[in-house]
Design a protein around this motif. Structure first.
Motif, PDB file in Angstrom:
ATOM      1  N   VAL A   1      32.552  42.109  54.947  1.00 43.73           N
ATOM      2  CA  VAL A   1      32.937  41.990  53.403  1.00 43.73           C
ATOM      3  C   VAL A   1      33.375  40.645  53.123  1.00 43.73           C
ATOM      4  CG1 VAL A   1      34.469  42.948  51.653  1.00 43.73           C
ATOM      5  CG2 VAL A   1      33.332  44.334  53.250  1.00 43.73           C
ATOM      6  N   LYS A   2      33.983  40.178  54.240  1.00 39.84           N
ATOM      7  CA  LYS A   2      34.466  38.679  53.742  1.00 39.84           C
ATOM      8  C   LYS A   2      33.306  37.502  53.626  1.00 39.84           C
ATOM      9  CE  LYS A   2      39.253  39.201  55.836  1.00 39.84           C
ATOM     10  NZ  LYS A   2      40.126  38.743  56.862  1.00 39.84           N
ATOM     11  N   ALA A   3      32.249  37.923  54.511  1.00 35.83           N
ATOM     12  CA  ALA A   3      31.161  37.029  54.449  1.00 35.83           C
ATOM     13  C   ALA A   3      30.485  37.011  53.237  1.00 35.83           C
ATOM     14  CB  ALA A   3      30.503  37.206  56.003  1.00 35.83           C
ATOM     15  N   LEU A   4      30.247  38.368  52.727  1.00 37.46           N
ATOM     16  CA  LEU A   4      29.563  38.607  51.654  1.00 37.46           C
ATOM     17  C   LEU A   4      30.448  37.804  50.257  1.00 37.46           C
ATOM     18  CD1 LEU A   4      28.504  42.354  52.179  1.00 37.46           C
ATOM     19  CD2 LEU A   4      27.142  40.297  51.949  1.00 37.46           C
ATOM     20  N   TYR A   5      31.854  38.224  50.352  1.00 39.10           N
ATOM     21  CA  TYR A   5      32.539  37.601  49.522  1.00 39.10           C
ATOM     22  C   TYR A   5      32.338  35.981  49.317  1.00 39.10           C
ATOM     23  CZ  TYR A   5      36.599  36.559  46.731  1.00 39.10           C
ATOM     24  OH  TYR A   5      37.600  36.088  45.563  1.00 39.10           O
ATOM     25  N   ARG A   6      32.454  35.349  50.542  1.00 36.81           N
ATOM     26  CA  ARG A   6      32.226  33.864  50.452  1.00 36.81           C
ATOM     27  C   ARG A   6      30.782  33.394  50.091  1.00 36.81           C
ATOM     28  NH1 ARG A   6      34.943  34.453  55.618  1.00 36.81           N
ATOM     29  NH2 ARG A   6      32.690  34.469  56.367  1.00 36.81           N
ATOM     30  N   ARG A   7      29.904  34.267  49.992  1.00 41.56           N
ATOM     31  CA  ARG A   7      28.565  34.212  49.372  1.00 41.56           C
ATOM     32  C   ARG A   7      28.550  34.538  47.766  1.00 41.56           C
ATOM     33  NH1 ARG A   7      24.462  35.830  54.385  1.00 41.56           N
ATOM     34  NH2 ARG A   7      22.926  34.712  53.115  1.00 41.56           N
ATOM     35  N   GLY A   8      29.572  34.940  47.307  1.00 42.26           N
ATOM     36  CA  GLY A   8      29.395  35.264  45.871  1.00 42.26           C
ATOM     37  C   GLY A   8      29.227  36.949  45.786  1.00 42.26           C
ATOM     38  N   VAL A   9      29.097  37.466  46.739  1.00 44.70           N
ATOM     39  CA  VAL A   9      28.859  39.072  46.514  1.00 44.70           C
ATOM     40  C   VAL A   9      29.908  39.793  46.455  1.00 44.70           C
ATOM     41  CG1 VAL A   9      27.395  41.148  47.523  1.00 44.70           C
ATOM     42  CG2 VAL A   9      26.628  38.480  47.862  1.00 44.70           C
ATOM     43  N   ARG A  10      30.237  40.609  45.484  1.00 41.56           N
ATOM     44  CA  ARG A  10      31.246  41.522  45.243  1.00 41.56           C
ATOM     45  C   ARG A  10      30.991  43.154  45.886  1.00 41.56           C
ATOM     46  NH1 ARG A  10      32.934  37.377  45.572  1.00 41.56           N
ATOM     47  NH2 ARG A  10      33.800  35.959  44.217  1.00 41.56           N
ATOM     48  N   VAL A  11      31.886  43.669  46.501  1.00 42.82           N
ATOM     49  CA  VAL A  11      31.746  44.942  46.876  1.00 42.82           C
ATOM     50  C   VAL A  11      32.626  45.912  46.268  1.00 42.82           C
ATOM     51  CG1 VAL A  11      32.061  46.694  49.052  1.00 42.82           C
ATOM     52  CG2 VAL A  11      31.655  44.347  49.315  1.00 42.82           C
ATOM     53  N   GLN A  12      31.808  47.226  45.734  1.00 44.74           N
ATOM     54  CA  GLN A  12      32.771  47.893  45.107  1.00 44.74           C
ATOM     55  C   GLN A  12      32.978  49.303  45.763  1.00 44.74           C
ATOM     56  OE1 GLN A  12      31.117  48.571  41.009  1.00 44.74           O
ATOM     57  NE2 GLN A  12      31.621  50.969  41.541  1.00 44.74           N
ATOM     58  N   ILE A  13      34.325  49.618  45.825  1.00 48.15           N
ATOM     59  CA  ILE A  13      34.756  50.762  46.279  1.00 48.15           C
ATOM     60  C   ILE A  13      35.451  51.821  45.382  1.00 48.15           C
ATOM     61  CG2 ILE A  13      36.352  51.865  48.313  1.00 48.15           C
ATOM     62  CD1 ILE A  13      36.240  49.124  49.480  1.00 48.15           C
ATOM     63  N   GLY A  14      34.716  53.020  45.371  1.00 50.61           N
ATOM     64  CA  GLY A  14      35.598  53.988  44.322  1.00 50.61           C
ATOM     65  C   GLY A  14      35.512  53.481  42.942  1.00 50.61           C
ATOM     66  N   GLY A  15      34.632  52.716  42.312  1.00 50.71           N
ATOM     67  CA  GLY A  15      34.646  52.338  41.232  1.00 50.71           C
ATOM     68  C   GLY A  15      35.395  50.847  40.992  1.00 50.71           C
ATOM     69  N   LYS A  16      36.140  50.214  41.745  1.00 46.65           N
ATOM     70  CA  LYS A  16      36.864  49.148  41.815  1.00 46.65           C
ATOM     71  C   LYS A  16      36.162  48.009  42.694  1.00 46.65           C
ATOM     72  CE  LYS A  16      41.371  47.200  42.846  1.00 46.65           C
ATOM     73  NZ  LYS A  16      41.176  46.193  41.637  1.00 46.65           N
ATOM     74  N   ILE A  17      35.822  46.880  42.128  1.00 48.89           N
ATOM     75  CA  ILE A  17      35.435  45.920  42.411  1.00 48.89           C
ATOM     76  C   ILE A  17      36.561  45.064  43.339  1.00 48.89           C
ATOM     77  CG2 ILE A  17      34.309  43.573  42.095  1.00 48.89           C
ATOM     78  CD1 ILE A  17      32.821  44.620  39.793  1.00 48.89           C
ATOM     79  N   ILE A  18      36.024  44.943  44.712  1.00 47.74           N
ATOM     80  CA  ILE A  18      37.100  44.204  45.360  1.00 47.74           C
ATOM     81  C   ILE A  18      37.103  42.530  45.472  1.00 47.74           C
ATOM     82  CG2 ILE A  18      37.865  43.877  48.022  1.00 47.74           C
ATOM     83  CD1 ILE A  18      38.239  46.768  46.851  1.00 47.74           C
ATOM     84  N   ASP A  19      38.054  41.930  45.121  1.00 46.98           N
ATOM     85  CA  ASP A  19      38.358  40.826  45.030  1.00 46.98           C
ATOM     86  C   ASP A  19      39.256  40.323  46.114  1.00 46.98           C
ATOM     87  OD1 ASP A  19      38.587  38.037  44.358  1.00 46.98           O
ATOM     88  OD2 ASP A  19      39.273  38.122  42.451  1.00 46.98           O
ATOM     89  N   LEU A  20      38.957  39.683  47.176  1.00 50.27           N
ATOM     90  CA  LEU A  20      39.687  39.362  48.350  1.00 50.27           C
ATOM     91  C   LEU A  20      40.553  38.216  47.994  1.00 50.27           C
ATOM     92  CD1 LEU A  20      37.195  39.808  51.253  1.00 50.27           C
ATOM     93  CD2 LEU A  20      38.927  41.349  50.577  1.00 50.27           C
ATOM     94  N   SER A  21      40.639  37.759  46.777  1.00 49.88           N
ATOM     95  CA  SER A  21      41.716  36.555  46.560  1.00 49.88           C
ATOM     96  C   SER A  21      42.907  37.320  45.892  1.00 49.88           C
ATOM     97  CB  SER A  21      41.168  35.668  45.515  1.00 49.88           C
ATOM     98  OG  SER A  21      40.814  36.381  44.113  1.00 49.88           O
ATOM     99  N   HIS A  22      42.950  38.435  45.878  1.00 55.48           N
ATOM    100  CA  HIS A  22      44.045  39.318  45.579  1.00 55.48           C
ATOM    101  C   HIS A  22      44.732  40.070  46.583  1.00 55.48           C
ATOM    102  CE1 HIS A  22      43.688  38.272  41.140  1.00 55.48           C
ATOM    103  NE2 HIS A  22      42.581  38.558  41.218  1.00 55.48           N
ATOM    104  N   PRO A  23      45.846  40.156  46.993  1.00 49.64           N
ATOM    105  CA  PRO A  23      46.518  40.641  48.098  1.00 49.64           C
ATOM    106  C   PRO A  23      46.229  42.213  47.997  1.00 49.64           C
ATOM    107  CG  PRO A  23      47.985  39.014  47.436  1.00 49.64           C
ATOM    108  CD  PRO A  23      46.776  39.106  46.393  1.00 49.64           C
ATOM    109  N   GLN A  24      46.396  42.668  46.882  1.00 49.53           N
ATOM    110  CA  GLN A  24      46.324  44.180  47.067  1.00 49.53           C
ATOM    111  C   GLN A  24      44.966  44.682  47.117  1.00 49.53           C
ATOM    112  OE1 GLN A  24      47.284  41.949  44.467  1.00 49.53           O
ATOM    113  NE2 GLN A  24      46.610  42.699  42.511  1.00 49.53           N
ATOM    114  N   ASP A  25      43.887  44.054  46.613  1.00 46.40           N
ATOM    115  CA  ASP A  25      42.583  44.311  47.023  1.00 46.40           C
ATOM    116  C   ASP A  25      42.381  44.033  48.551  1.00 46.40           C
ATOM    117  OD1 ASP A  25      42.246  44.826  44.199  1.00 46.40           O
ATOM    118  OD2 ASP A  25      40.687  43.187  43.905  1.00 46.40           O
ATOM    119  N   GLU A  26      42.821  43.006  49.131  1.00 48.74           N
ATOM    120  CA  GLU A  26      42.667  43.025  50.518  1.00 48.74           C
ATOM    121  C   GLU A  26      43.317  44.195  51.329  1.00 48.74           C
ATOM    122  OE1 GLU A  26      43.118  39.412  53.966  1.00 48.74           O
ATOM    123  OE2 GLU A  26      43.744  39.082  51.859  1.00 48.74           O
ATOM    124  N   LEU A  27      44.648  44.700  51.022  1.00 48.55           N
ATOM    125  CA  LEU A  27      45.154  45.596  51.480  1.00 48.55           C
ATOM    126  C   LEU A  27      44.324  47.027  51.309  1.00 48.55           C
ATOM    127  CD1 LEU A  27      47.657  47.120  52.694  1.00 48.55           C
ATOM    128  CD2 LEU A  27      48.794  47.126  50.628  1.00 48.55           C
TER     129      LEU A  27
END
Length: 213
Positions: A1-27
């Protein structure tokens, strides 16, 4: 997921798009990953228990057709029937090996007898050896012991407690013939297992290693 994030791809879990720049999303990603890993391990454990239970009860079915049998399903139950042509080859293999012939020589016989009907690997030395060591050909499974049981190197008294009678696969060779072949195999392996006494200290290090600069 981190590799995808660095390439501009966002992963969605349960309707929420994960933004790894936010600590709560990383948690959240860490928690979801841990839960998924846990559920997968539980699933595999249940599958393993089910497989072990079927094997211990004699109801285990191997994937695909085992050489010597043809399987089909009827009323939700798997039936294994002996393939007469293949069974003749297996009986020939066991009887000839029991007479003292090598697996390689008998494999060559089988190649000539079948006249190219099967692939060359079918009667290669490795496959011939595995066939000779497989107790399924006398109608038994090897019970799962939690480790890799190499029965080829075990004596008869140690193997017998590990065997379970199969309810699916009818025997192709007699138990007497299978044990004769096993004991011949075991004796051959042991007689060829020569341990040489090596003394590495006799050699200079320069004769063993070469350093590249």
């Amino acid at each position: 997921v981190k590799a995808l994030y660095r390439r501009g791809v966002r992963v969605q879990i349960g309707g929420k798009i994960i933004d790894l720049s936010h600590p709560q999303d990383e948690l959240l990603l860490s928690i979801e990953s841990s839960i998924s890993t846990f559920q997968r391990k539980i699933q595999l454990q249940k599958s393993r228990v089910g497989m072990d239970l079927k094997r211990d009860n004699g109801d285990w079915v191997f994937q695909g057709n085992m050489f010597g049998w043809k399987t089909y399903k009827t009323a939700g139950k798997t039936i294994a029937e002996i393939d007469a042509d293949e069974a003749k080859l297996i009986e020939y293999l066991f009887k000839e090996y029991a007479k003292g012939r090598s697996a390689r020589d008998v494999g060559r016989d089988l190649e000539q007898m079948t006249n190219g009907k099967y692939s060359k690997s079918r009667f290669a030395n490795g496959n011939i050896s595995r066939t000779l060591r497989n107790p399924l050909y006398m109608g038994y499974y090897v019970r799962d012991t939690g480790y890799n049981t190499k029965i080829a190197f075990m004596t008869e008294d140690k193997i017998r407690p590990l065997l379970v009678k199969s309810n699916i696969y009818p025997p192709i060779v007699t138990e007497e013939l299978w044990w004769t072949v096993h004991n011949n195999w075991n004796h051959t392996v042991k007689s060829n297992d020569i341990q040489f006494d090596y003394h590495y200290s006799k050699f200079e290090l320069s004769s063993v290693l070469r350093c590249l600069y």
